[in-house]
Design an enzyme around this catalytic site. Structure first.
Site, PDB file in Angstrom:
ATOM      1  N   ARG A  60       0.839  -1.194   0.000  1.00 38.44           N
ATOM      2  CA  ARG A  60       0.000   0.000   0.000  1.00 38.44           C
ATOM      3  C   ARG A  60       0.873   1.242   0.000  1.00 38.44           C
ATOM      4  NH1 ARG A  60      -4.427   0.525   4.684  1.00 38.44           N
ATOM      5  NH2 ARG A  60      -2.548   0.694   5.944  1.00 38.44           N
ATOM      6  N   THR A  93      -1.013   7.552  -0.950  1.00 44.52           N
ATOM      7  CA  THR A  93      -2.324   7.455  -1.587  1.00 44.52           C
ATOM      8  C   THR A  93      -3.205   6.356  -0.993  1.00 44.52           C
ATOM      9  OG1 THR A  93      -1.582   5.848  -3.241  1.00 44.52           O
ATOM     10  CG2 THR A  93      -1.248   8.182  -3.754  1.00 44.52           C
ATOM     11  N   ASP A 148      -0.395  -3.766  12.916  1.00 48.29           N
ATOM     12  CA  ASP A 148      -0.038  -4.297  11.605  1.00 48.29           C
ATOM     13  C   ASP A 148       0.165  -5.805  11.724  1.00 48.29           C
ATOM     14  OD1 ASP A 148       1.977  -5.227   9.498  1.00 48.29           O
ATOM     15  OD2 ASP A 148       1.489  -3.215   8.763  1.00 48.29           O
ATOM     16  N   ASP A 208       3.664  -7.157  10.649  1.00 49.45           N
ATOM     17  CA  ASP A 208       4.715  -6.827  11.614  1.00 49.45           C
ATOM     18  C   ASP A 208       4.606  -7.694  12.864  1.00 49.45           C
ATOM     19  OD1 ASP A 208       5.821  -4.916   9.993  1.00 49.45           O
ATOM     20  OD2 ASP A 208       4.835  -3.222  10.965  1.00 49.45           O
TER      21      ASP A 208
END
Length: 210
Positions: free
Chosen positions: A105, A109, A201, A204
């Site tokens: 990602r 944006t 996340d 992670d």
């Protein structure tokens, strides 16, 4: 629940999810819990597989016994976090064909950028289950399913651990024919596109990276 979205409210799913949300849960434990919860979510996402019968011999007599019909399932992981769910599903469906979609990602944006795509053949004849722990903005998931449809997939299901309302809405708009199975529908996305309350996340936390 809606026809497009199924939230698996089984007590074991919810208990394991709570442990995964806890910020002090170790990488090792997080990874193990994700694998375990994948078993339970896989049970739901494969509930309506087409069945046939096969003539077999038990130790006592012949019988017509139920078997899954058609070509082997295709499991497609959205890298890298999808691999945590993929491993758990493969424990239950070890003969499934496996594909990978590499997307990251763009932090500015929030749009997906493709860097890898390798999937099984004959997707048009297979049920395809796409896995990614987090359905956040829905942009990456929608893009991955776009690619799979271009590759011939027709019967697609999406499996995630957590979903945000924004992601569910995006998927419903882009792919109303793709049902979603998840362990929880959380509250909202923050300004960085993370699910709240969420669990951080997933990649992670699975791999011990930041």
């Amino acid at each position: 629940m809606t026809e497009h979205l199924t939230v698996v409210e089984h007590p074991l799913v919810q208990h394991k999810l709570t442990l995964m949300r806890e910020k002090t849960t170790s990488t090792k434990t997080f990874r193990q819990l994700l694998r375990e919860i994948a078993h339970l979510l896989a049970y739901e996402v494969t509930r309506e597989l087409p069945m046939t019968t096969d003539r077999i011999e038990t130790p006592l007599c012949p019988m017509d016994a139920p078997m899954i019909e058609g070509k082997k399932l295709a499991l497609v992981s959205i890298l890298r976090a999808g691999n945590g769910l993929l491993d758990g599903i493969l424990d239950l469906v070890p003969a499934a064909r496996v594909g990978f979609v590499g997307l990251y990602r763009d932090p500015e944006t929030l749009q997906p950028v493709k860097y890898y795509f390798k999937v099984p053949d004959a997707l048009e004849d297979r049920i395809t289950i796409v896995v990614d722990p987090m359905l956040a903005t829905g942009n990456s998931s929608a893009a991955a399913i776009d690619m799979l449809k271009e590759a011939g997939a027709k019967n697609i299901r999406f499996l995630c651990l957590l979903a945000a309302p924004e992601g569910v809405a995006r998927m419903k708009e882009a792919h109303p024919d793709v049902p979603i199975v998840t362990a929880a529908l959380d509250d909202h996305l923050n300004d960085h596109g993370y699910i709240v309350p969420g669990l951080g996340d997933a990649g992670d936390r699975m791999y011990g990276t930041k």
